[in-house]
Write a protein that holds these residues in place. Structure first.
Motif, PDB file in Angstrom:
ATOM      1  N   HIS A   1      40.396 135.809   9.922  1.00  0.00           N
ATOM      2  CA  HIS A   1      40.082 134.465  10.387  1.00  0.00           C
ATOM      3  C   HIS A   1      41.235 133.917  11.225  1.00  0.00           C
ATOM      4  O   HIS A   1      42.408 134.190  10.958  1.00  0.00           O
ATOM      5  CB  HIS A   1      39.796 133.542   9.203  1.00  0.00           C
ATOM      6  CG  HIS A   1      38.522 133.848   8.492  1.00  0.00           C
ATOM      7  ND1 HIS A   1      37.297 133.817   9.128  1.00  0.00           N
ATOM      8  CD2 HIS A   1      38.275 134.222   7.201  1.00  0.00           C
ATOM      9  CE1 HIS A   1      36.345 134.132   8.254  1.00  0.00           C
ATOM     10  NE2 HIS A   1      36.913 134.387   7.081  1.00  0.00           N
TER      11      HIS A   1
ATOM     12  N   TYR B   1      36.079 128.054   3.158  1.00  0.00           N
ATOM     13  CA  TYR B   1      35.500 129.370   3.435  1.00  0.00           C
ATOM     14  C   TYR B   1      35.301 130.211   2.176  1.00  0.00           C
ATOM     15  O   TYR B   1      34.795 131.335   2.267  1.00  0.00           O
ATOM     16  CB  TYR B   1      36.411 130.152   4.401  1.00  0.00           C
ATOM     17  CG  TYR B   1      36.182 129.883   5.868  1.00  0.00           C
ATOM     18  CD1 TYR B   1      35.491 128.763   6.313  1.00  0.00           C
ATOM     19  CD2 TYR B   1      36.686 130.762   6.832  1.00  0.00           C
ATOM     20  CE1 TYR B   1      35.300 128.525   7.663  1.00  0.00           C
ATOM     21  CE2 TYR B   1      36.490 130.529   8.189  1.00  0.00           C
ATOM     22  CZ  TYR B   1      35.807 129.416   8.597  1.00  0.00           C
ATOM     23  OH  TYR B   1      35.623 129.184   9.943  1.00  0.00           O
TER      24      TYR B   1
ATOM     25  N   ASN C   1      32.478 133.798  17.288  1.00  0.00           N
ATOM     26  CA  ASN C   1      32.693 132.384  17.574  1.00  0.00           C
ATOM     27  C   ASN C   1      32.081 131.596  16.409  1.00  0.00           C
ATOM     28  O   ASN C   1      30.862 131.483  16.299  1.00  0.00           O
ATOM     29  CB  ASN C   1      32.036 131.983  18.897  1.00  0.00           C
ATOM     30  CG  ASN C   1      32.348 130.555  19.306  1.00  0.00           C
ATOM     31  OD1 ASN C   1      32.606 129.684  18.469  1.00  0.00           O
ATOM     32  ND2 ASN C   1      32.323 130.296  20.608  1.00  0.00           N
ATOM     33  N   TYR C   2      32.936 131.076  15.544  1.00  0.00           N
ATOM     34  CA  TYR C   2      32.422 130.460  14.324  1.00  0.00           C
ATOM     35  C   TYR C   2      31.632 129.174  14.581  1.00  0.00           C
ATOM     36  O   TYR C   2      30.931 128.677  13.682  1.00  0.00           O
ATOM     37  CB  TYR C   2      33.548 130.202  13.321  1.00  0.00           C
ATOM     38  CG  TYR C   2      34.639 129.252  13.788  1.00  0.00           C
ATOM     39  CD1 TYR C   2      34.444 127.874  13.807  1.00  0.00           C
ATOM     40  CD2 TYR C   2      35.875 129.749  14.181  1.00  0.00           C
ATOM     41  CE1 TYR C   2      35.438 127.009  14.219  1.00  0.00           C
ATOM     42  CE2 TYR C   2      36.885 128.895  14.607  1.00  0.00           C
ATOM     43  CZ  TYR C   2      36.671 127.530  14.616  1.00  0.00           C
ATOM     44  OH  TYR C   2      37.667 126.678  15.031  1.00  0.00           O
ATOM     45  N   ARG C   3      31.716 128.632  15.788  1.00  0.00           N
ATOM     46  CA  ARG C   3      30.917 127.450  16.118  1.00  0.00           C
ATOM     47  C   ARG C   3      29.470 127.827  16.457  1.00  0.00           C
ATOM     48  O   ARG C   3      28.586 126.969  16.448  1.00  0.00           O
ATOM     49  CB  ARG C   3      31.540 126.705  17.299  1.00  0.00           C
ATOM     50  CG  ARG C   3      32.955 126.224  17.049  1.00  0.00           C
ATOM     51  CD  ARG C   3      33.493 125.428  18.234  1.00  0.00           C
ATOM     52  NE  ARG C   3      34.923 125.219  18.133  1.00  0.00           N
ATOM     53  CZ  ARG C   3      35.506 124.269  17.403  1.00  0.00           C
ATOM     54  NH1 ARG C   3      34.748 123.434  16.705  1.00  0.00           N
ATOM     55  NH2 ARG C   3      36.818 124.149  17.365  1.00  0.00           N
ATOM     56  N   GLU C   4      29.245 129.099  16.771  1.00  0.00           N
ATOM     57  CA  GLU C   4      27.925 129.545  17.204  1.00  0.00           C
ATOM     58  C   GLU C   4      27.343 130.655  16.349  1.00  0.00           C
ATOM     59  O   GLU C   4      26.138 130.892  16.375  1.00  0.00           O
ATOM     60  CB  GLU C   4      28.006 130.027  18.657  1.00  0.00           C
ATOM     61  CG  GLU C   4      28.502 128.969  19.648  1.00  0.00           C
ATOM     62  CD  GLU C   4      28.706 129.522  21.038  1.00  0.00           C
ATOM     63  OE1 GLU C   4      28.562 130.762  21.206  1.00  0.00           O
ATOM     64  OE2 GLU C   4      29.000 128.736  21.949  1.00  0.00           O
ATOM     65  N   GLN C   5      28.186 131.365  15.590  1.00  0.00           N
ATOM     66  CA  GLN C   5      27.731 132.514  14.807  1.00  0.00           C
ATOM     67  C   GLN C   5      28.161 132.369  13.354  1.00  0.00           C
ATOM     68  O   GLN C   5      29.112 131.653  13.030  1.00  0.00           O
ATOM     69  CB  GLN C   5      28.338 133.810  15.372  1.00  0.00           C
ATOM     70  CG  GLN C   5      27.964 134.135  16.809  1.00  0.00           C
ATOM     71  CD  GLN C   5      28.798 135.290  17.321  1.00  0.00           C
ATOM     72  OE1 GLN C   5      29.909 135.102  17.819  1.00  0.00           O
ATOM     73  NE2 GLN C   5      28.263 136.504  17.187  1.00  0.00           N
ATOM     74  N   ASP C   6      27.486 133.097  12.488  1.00  0.00           N
ATOM     75  CA  ASP C   6      27.810 133.143  11.070  1.00  0.00           C
ATOM     76  C   ASP C   6      28.587 134.427  10.798  1.00  0.00           C
ATOM     77  O   ASP C   6      28.037 135.527  10.903  1.00  0.00           O
ATOM     78  CB  ASP C   6      26.530 133.098  10.240  1.00  0.00           C
ATOM     79  CG  ASP C   6      26.798 133.092   8.740  1.00  0.00           C
ATOM     80  OD1 ASP C   6      27.981 133.162   8.336  1.00  0.00           O
ATOM     81  OD2 ASP C   6      25.828 133.032   7.973  1.00  0.00           O
TER      82      ASP C   6
ATOM     83  N   CYS D   1      37.741 134.161  21.866  1.00  0.00           N
ATOM     84  CA  CYS D   1      37.033 135.385  21.480  1.00  0.00           C
ATOM     85  C   CYS D   1      37.322 136.523  22.451  1.00  0.00           C
ATOM     86  O   CYS D   1      37.464 137.683  22.045  1.00  0.00           O
ATOM     87  CB  CYS D   1      35.534 135.115  21.391  1.00  0.00           C
ATOM     88  SG  CYS D   1      35.039 134.193  19.896  1.00  0.00           S
TER      89      CYS D   1
ATOM     90  N   GLY E   1      37.283 129.848  17.680  1.00  0.00           N
ATOM     91  CA  GLY E   1      36.387 128.730  17.928  1.00  0.00           C
ATOM     92  C   GLY E   1      35.959 128.509  19.355  1.00  0.00           C
ATOM     93  O   GLY E   1      35.190 127.582  19.625  1.00  0.00           O
ATOM     94  N   THR E   2      36.405 129.357  20.296  1.00  0.00           N
ATOM     95  CA  THR E   2      35.990 129.216  21.691  1.00  0.00           C
ATOM     96  C   THR E   2      35.711 130.591  22.289  1.00  0.00           C
ATOM     97  O   THR E   2      36.209 131.613  21.799  1.00  0.00           O
ATOM     98  CB  THR E   2      37.075 128.527  22.545  1.00  0.00           C
ATOM     99  OG1 THR E   2      38.206 129.411  22.686  1.00  0.00           O
ATOM    100  CG2 THR E   2      37.515 127.210  21.925  1.00  0.00           C
TER     101      THR E   2
ATOM    102  N   THR F   1      37.568 135.995  13.855  1.00  0.00           N
ATOM    103  CA  THR F   1      36.896 134.743  14.204  1.00  0.00           C
ATOM    104  C   THR F   1      37.790 133.856  15.060  1.00  0.00           C
ATOM    105  O   THR F   1      39.018 133.916  14.981  1.00  0.00           O
ATOM    106  CB  THR F   1      36.496 133.955  12.941  1.00  0.00           C
ATOM    107  OG1 THR F   1      37.682 133.530  12.253  1.00  0.00           O
ATOM    108  CG2 THR F   1      35.647 134.805  12.023  1.00  0.00           C
TER     109      THR F   1
END
Length: 319
Positions: A143, A214, A187-192, A174, A169-170, A167
């Protein structure tokens, strides 16, 4: 000498360069003329008043430095280029360090950039390999892959033959993660990240800086026999743990810190770093991930930049 002091715990503006007494070396300590110091999240927490130095440590910020040995002794020559892992005191012109926490700077790295190595290399190697026993061929989830710890963890795990998921955030971060050697960037804002980890039958090791926020998802992302190593609490310190899920996976959750460890443990970690990580740096398989440098007098600006969250790689202060 000059050192950065915290006038009142709080924001970056509380950091002021001040004239202070020079350190006095005790038995078994090495005096270093500091060339550069690394900025770490622990420094931010100490600045805010949430992370006091351990007993006996310097009150000044700074957990890692590069520099030159000021006095011959304890196995070092005057003028020798070194790096050191500290319990505090790095934001200064000089620092006294137990000899076991000082090692020669790696070949092929300029001395300023070398300041970004001790804390991250010691943290990553001790947690991924000495504690979690990461093996070649295993999948590791990291992370915060674009930060200093994350960048080193990606490079080190890849160099030792592990499969890396990380992971950030942008999209830009990435891309950086992939360039560092990760097989997959999330991208933790868009994916799990849990779903991504399941595509690899779970992560055998997870290196986590978030903590409570988390915790349950990290356990979900673990493989059978997985090891979750928590090294940060950016997402809080108290969370709910599904023990049945943990037991069903025969998994473990491990919490560690580096700063408060005994001198002997730090010395062993630094010896392992010198033996196993420095050759990879010399060979070009791992490189310091430096985001930006600031003069020591601009420590407040450096912390403001760090707090913004836009940085990628280490932020350094130069003396």
């Amino acid at each position: 000498m000059k050192a950065v002091t915290v006038v009142t715990p709080g924001g970056p503006e509380s950091l002021v360069l001040t004239e202070v007494p020079a350190p006095v070396t005790g038995p078994g300590e090495v005096l270093i003329d500091v060339v550069a110091a690394g900025l770490n999240r622990a420094d931010v927490q100490q600045r805010r008043g949430f992370y006091p130095p351990p007993p006996g440590a310097s009150e000044y910020l700074g957990l890692e430095v590069s520099g030159r040995v000021a006095e011959t002794g304890n196995g070092f020559e005057k003028g020798q280029q070194v790096v050191a892992l500290l319990a505090g005191g790095g934001y200064a012109e000089q620092v006294a360090v137990p000899a076991g926490q000082v090692i020669p700077a790696p070949d092929g790295v300029d001395l300023v950039s070398a300041a970004g190595l001790p804390e991250v290399a010691a943290t990553v190697y001790s947690n991924l390999f000495m504690t979690a026993q990461l093996q070649a061929g295993e999948t590791v989830l990291i992370h915060g892959g674009a930060g200093g710890i994350g960048a080193m963890a990606i490079q080190m795990a890849s160099a030792f033959g592990a499969r890396v998921i990380a992971t950030a955030g942008t999209a830009e971060k990435c891309e950086r993660i992939l360039a560092l050697g990760a097989e997959e960037a999330v991208n933790y804002r868009e994916q799990d990240f849990v779903q991504v980890a399941h595509r690899y039958r779970g992560a055998k090791v997870i290196l986590d800086v978030m903590g409570a926020s988390y915790l349950s998802r990290n356990v979900d992302a673990l493989a059978l026999g997985g090891r979750l190593v928590v090294i940060g609490l950016q997402g809080g310190k108290t969370g709910e743990l599904d023990l049945a899920a943990l037991m069903g996976k025969r998994a473990s959750v491990i919490g560690t810190t580096l700063r408060s460890r005994p001198v002997e443990e730090k010395a062993e970690i630094m010896a392992q770093v010198r033996q196993h990580v420095w050759p990879l740096i010399t060979a070009g398989k791992i490189s310091p991930s430096i985001g930006r440098t600031f003069p020591l007098a601009e420590a407040a600006a450096a912390h403001q930049f760090f707090d913004s969250g836009v940085h990628q790689g280490k932020v350094l202060l130069t003396v």
